[in-house]
Design a protein around this motif. Structure first.
Motif, PDB file in Angstrom:
ATOM      1  N   GLY A 130     -36.853   8.426 -12.653  1.00  0.00           N
ATOM      2  CA  GLY A 130     -38.017   7.931 -13.027  1.00  0.00           C
ATOM      3  C   GLY A 130     -37.947   6.168 -12.834  1.00  0.00           C
ATOM      4  N   ALA A 131     -38.949   5.561 -12.891  1.00  0.00           N
ATOM      5  CA  ALA A 131     -38.749   4.024 -12.597  1.00  0.00           C
ATOM      6  C   ALA A 131     -38.990   3.195 -13.806  1.00  0.00           C
ATOM      7  N   THR A 132     -38.752   3.910 -14.875  1.00  0.00           N
ATOM      8  CA  THR A 132     -39.228   3.146 -16.229  1.00  0.00           C
ATOM      9  C   THR A 132     -38.472   1.941 -16.377  1.00  0.00           C
ATOM     10  N   ASP A 133     -36.946   2.214 -15.742  1.00  0.00           N
ATOM     11  CA  ASP A 133     -36.161   0.717 -16.115  1.00  0.00           C
ATOM     12  C   ASP A 133     -36.047  -0.093 -14.998  1.00  0.00           C
ATOM     13  N   ILE A 134     -37.242   0.073 -14.292  1.00  0.00           N
ATOM     14  CA  ILE A 134     -37.295  -0.904 -13.072  1.00  0.00           C
ATOM     15  C   ILE A 134     -38.053  -1.993 -13.051  1.00  0.00           C
ATOM     16  N   PHE A 135     -37.778  -3.156 -12.664  1.00  0.00           N
ATOM     17  CA  PHE A 135     -38.623  -4.492 -12.755  1.00  0.00           C
ATOM     18  C   PHE A 135     -40.006  -4.292 -11.746  1.00  0.00           C
ATOM     19  N   LYS A 136     -41.050  -4.337 -12.233  1.00  0.00           N
ATOM     20  CA  LYS A 136     -42.099  -3.919 -11.251  1.00  0.00           C
ATOM     21  C   LYS A 136     -42.753  -5.252 -10.761  1.00  0.00           C
ATOM     22  N   LYS A 137     -42.896  -5.287  -9.509  1.00  0.00           N
ATOM     23  CA  LYS A 137     -43.178  -6.768  -8.870  1.00  0.00           C
ATOM     24  C   LYS A 137     -44.778  -6.980  -9.225  1.00  0.00           C
ATOM     25  N   THR A 138     -45.069  -8.264  -9.657  1.00  0.00           N
ATOM     26  CA  THR A 138     -46.446  -8.797  -9.738  1.00  0.00           C
ATOM     27  C   THR A 138     -46.332 -10.111  -9.079  1.00  0.00           C
ATOM     28  N   GLU A 139     -47.622 -10.734  -8.508  1.00  0.00           N
ATOM     29  CA  GLU A 139     -47.457 -12.007  -7.916  1.00  0.00           C
ATOM     30  C   GLU A 139     -47.500 -13.303  -9.110  1.00  0.00           C
ATOM     31  N   SER A 140     -48.291 -12.867 -10.360  1.00  0.00           N
ATOM     32  CA  SER A 140     -48.136 -13.855 -11.285  1.00  0.00           C
ATOM     33  C   SER A 140     -46.585 -14.041 -11.926  1.00  0.00           C
ATOM     34  N   LEU A 141     -45.914 -13.000 -12.023  1.00  0.00           N
ATOM     35  CA  LEU A 141     -44.450 -13.146 -12.500  1.00  0.00           C
ATOM     36  C   LEU A 141     -43.647 -13.738 -11.272  1.00  0.00           C
ATOM     37  N   LYS A 142     -43.874 -13.821  -9.993  1.00  0.00           N
ATOM     38  CA  LYS A 142     -43.215 -14.392  -9.107  1.00  0.00           C
ATOM     39  C   LYS A 142     -43.409 -15.801  -9.167  1.00  0.00           C
ATOM     40  N   ARG A 143     -44.783 -16.297  -9.415  1.00  0.00           N
ATOM     41  CA  ARG A 143     -44.924 -17.516  -9.626  1.00  0.00           C
ATOM     42  C   ARG A 143     -44.179 -18.290 -10.846  1.00  0.00           C
ATOM     43  N   LYS A 144     -44.303 -17.522 -11.849  1.00  0.00           N
ATOM     44  CA  LYS A 144     -43.637 -17.928 -13.105  1.00  0.00           C
ATOM     45  C   LYS A 144     -42.297 -18.111 -12.882  1.00  0.00           C
ATOM     46  N   ILE A 145     -41.392 -17.200 -12.134  1.00  0.00           N
ATOM     47  CA  ILE A 145     -40.081 -17.300 -11.858  1.00  0.00           C
ATOM     48  C   ILE A 145     -39.698 -18.363 -10.942  1.00  0.00           C
ATOM     49  N   GLN A 146     -40.609 -18.730 -10.064  1.00  0.00           N
ATOM     50  CA  GLN A 146     -40.470 -19.694  -9.011  1.00  0.00           C
ATOM     51  C   GLN A 146     -40.544 -21.171  -9.772  1.00  0.00           C
ATOM     52  N   GLN A 147     -41.516 -21.300 -10.700  1.00  0.00           N
ATOM     53  CA  GLN A 147     -41.792 -22.508 -11.734  1.00  0.00           C
ATOM     54  C   GLN A 147     -40.491 -22.521 -12.771  1.00  0.00           C
ATOM     55  N   TYR A 148     -39.997 -21.355 -13.168  1.00  0.00           N
ATOM     56  CA  TYR A 148     -38.847 -21.367 -13.876  1.00  0.00           C
ATOM     57  C   TYR A 148     -37.666 -22.192 -13.185  1.00  0.00           C
ATOM     58  N   ASN A 149     -37.448 -21.771 -11.874  1.00  0.00           N
ATOM     59  CA  ASN A 149     -36.279 -22.202 -10.968  1.00  0.00           C
ATOM     60  C   ASN A 149     -36.466 -23.674 -10.859  1.00  0.00           C
ATOM     61  N   GLU A 150     -37.604 -24.078 -10.540  1.00  0.00           N
ATOM     62  CA  GLU A 150     -37.957 -25.577 -10.186  1.00  0.00           C
ATOM     63  C   GLU A 150     -37.856 -26.579 -11.445  1.00  0.00           C
ATOM     64  N   ASP A 151     -38.371 -25.830 -12.598  1.00  0.00           N
ATOM     65  CA  ASP A 151     -38.009 -26.549 -13.963  1.00  0.00           C
ATOM     66  C   ASP A 151     -36.624 -26.703 -14.219  1.00  0.00           C
ATOM     67  N   LEU A 152     -35.773 -25.881 -13.939  1.00  0.00           N
ATOM     68  CA  LEU A 152     -34.332 -25.599 -14.150  1.00  0.00           C
ATOM     69  C   LEU A 152     -33.737 -26.985 -13.213  1.00  0.00           C
ATOM     70  N   ALA A 153     -33.866 -27.102 -12.102  1.00  0.00           N
ATOM     71  CA  ALA A 153     -33.618 -27.908 -11.058  1.00  0.00           C
ATOM     72  C   ALA A 153     -33.970 -29.234 -11.516  1.00  0.00           C
ATOM     73  N   SER A 154     -35.174 -29.587 -11.897  1.00  0.00           N
ATOM     74  CA  SER A 154     -35.599 -30.788 -12.016  1.00  0.00           C
ATOM     75  C   SER A 154     -34.981 -31.393 -13.641  1.00  0.00           C
ATOM     76  N   GLY A 155     -34.774 -30.425 -14.707  1.00  0.00           N
ATOM     77  CA  GLY A 155     -34.280 -30.660 -15.974  1.00  0.00           C
ATOM     78  C   GLY A 155     -32.783 -30.566 -16.220  1.00  0.00           C
ATOM     79  N   ASN A 156     -32.388 -30.445 -17.389  1.00  0.00           N
ATOM     80  CA  ASN A 156     -30.739 -30.577 -17.812  1.00  0.00           C
ATOM     81  C   ASN A 156     -30.379 -29.169 -17.871  1.00  0.00           C
ATOM     82  N   GLN A 157     -29.553 -28.743 -16.782  1.00  0.00           N
ATOM     83  CA  GLN A 157     -29.412 -27.407 -16.930  1.00  0.00           C
ATOM     84  C   GLN A 157     -28.516 -26.959 -17.730  1.00  0.00           C
ATOM     85  N   GLN A 158     -27.480 -28.048 -18.192  1.00  0.00           N
ATOM     86  CA  GLN A 158     -26.560 -27.634 -19.461  1.00  0.00           C
ATOM     87  C   GLN A 158     -27.299 -27.384 -20.700  1.00  0.00           C
ATOM     88  N   GLU A 159     -28.421 -27.600 -20.849  1.00  0.00           N
ATOM     89  CA  GLU A 159     -29.282 -27.501 -22.168  1.00  0.00           C
ATOM     90  C   GLU A 159     -29.540 -25.924 -22.171  1.00  0.00           C
TER      91      GLU A 159
END
Length: 344
Positions: A68-97
């Motif tokens: 079964g696929a119960t343990d599989i991460f299912k893609k959605t466009e909203s999650l993709k945008r959140k991940i992209q935003q997370y990566n951008e915030d990580l690059a612009s902020g202090n990663q050591q925090e």
């Protein structure tokens, strides 16, 4: 006397079968775990079917693995945008925090509910490695496959990202990153997430200390992937072996023609790491791994030889017993014929 001989033969067979178990069990467990791993990857492909996945390369759709696929991460466009935003915030902020011992085992807070789901898989053709990928380098995730260190970029690619993926240097009869030292500049690494397959090439390798977290940070303007594992092999994690990779389709040079300024921005030069012999960080595990493989093969050959000898001994013993019985039968027949002749 005959009873003692039988006991010796049975004891010899028992020792051989025990030896076969000792040397054959790891191979059996390895095959079993690899089958489970491939089943998870096929389930992921069936669930998300990214455009640039295995089906794209081979033209074939993965067969149903039955899982079964119960343990599989299912893609959605909203999650993709959140991940992209997370990566951008990580690059612009202090990663050591966020990149600290407490957080590296966890997925980002907004993905906590998906933490134990398979986010994708990692492929390293050079060393025949294919592993499922999870978010957060917890013990459970490391047991199942490779893990993205919390506080580093999530494996979605893009400028100003560095996804650090950790894996064991061999664990529970599976190879994982065991042969990682065989990777050279230009070797391909592929990471498939729910949306696409990212292609990277090895740029440099370096042996670092577990505390050298600054060498795993995002590098300005780079689209990077870093593989991380313990070093030397079976050392208990004294050092870390880091493989720095650059995205192939991001117009980044991995051939060694980078300017000194670009190299300085990316990672320390490999040559500098190799001459740093004071701490012993230039030690290689290739010889130890080759020696381990040699002893395993030698052990299998010895067991096969002993098994062959025992088979010959057993067959010879059976043949001699058959010959004796035949001789006895022939003797009885001959004596009977003589007795009949005398009676006549």
């Amino acid at each position: 006397m005959l009873k003692k001989r039988r006991i010796k033969i049975l004891a010899g067979w028992l020792m051989i079968f025990i030896g076969i178990g000792i040397f054959g069990l790891p191979d059996y467990e390895n095959r079993k775990e690899n089958q489970r791993e491939q089943a998870r990857i096929l389930a992921f492909q069936r669930e998300n079917d990214p455009e640039d996945s295995l089906m794209y390369h081979t033209g074939e759709r993965p067969e149903d693995s039955g899982n079964g696929a119960t343990d599989i991460f299912k893609k959605t466009e909203s999650l993709k945008r959140k991940i992209q935003q997370y990566n951008e915030d990580l690059a612009s902020g202090n990663q050591q925090e966020v990149f600290n011992a407490e957080n590296i085992t966890k997925a980002p807070a907004f993905l906590t509910e998906y933490q134990d789901k398979m986010f994708g898989y990692l492929e390293i053709p050079k060393i025949d490695c294919r592993m499922s990928l999870y978010l957060g380098s917890s013990d459970a995730h490391m047991d199942m496959g490779a893990a993205v260190l919390g506080g580093t970029s999530l494996p979605l690619g893009g400028e100003n990202t560095n996804c650090v993926i950790a894996g064991h240097r061999g664990w529970k009869q599976r190879a994982y990153f065991k042969r990682i030292e065989e990777l050279k500049t230009g070797d391909e690494i592929r990471v498939t997430n729910p949306w696409q397959c990212l292609h990277y090439q090895v740029a440099y390798t370096e042996i670092i200390l577990p505390t050298d977290s600054e060498k795993l940070e995002i590098q300005d303007g780079k689209d990077m992937l870093t593989l991380l594992t313990c070093h030397p092999y079976r050392s208990g994690g004294k050092y870390r072996y880091a493989v720095y990779c650059l995205r192939m389709n991001a117009q980044q040079d991995v051939t060694g023609n980078l300017t000194d300024e670009e190299r300085g921005q990316m990672i320390p030069k490999m040559e500098a790491a190799q001459v740093e012999n004071v701490t012993g960080r230039t030690a290689t595990s290739v010889g130890d791994i080759e020696l381990e493989v040699f002893f395993r093969k030698a052990g299998k050959c010895i067991i096969a030889g002993l098994l062959g000898v025992l088979c010959v001994v057993q067959i010879t013993h059976v043949f001699h017993r058959f010959a004796r019985r035949r001789k006895d039968v022939y003797g009885r027949k001959k004596r009977r014929m003589l007795w009949i002749e005398r009676r006549k």
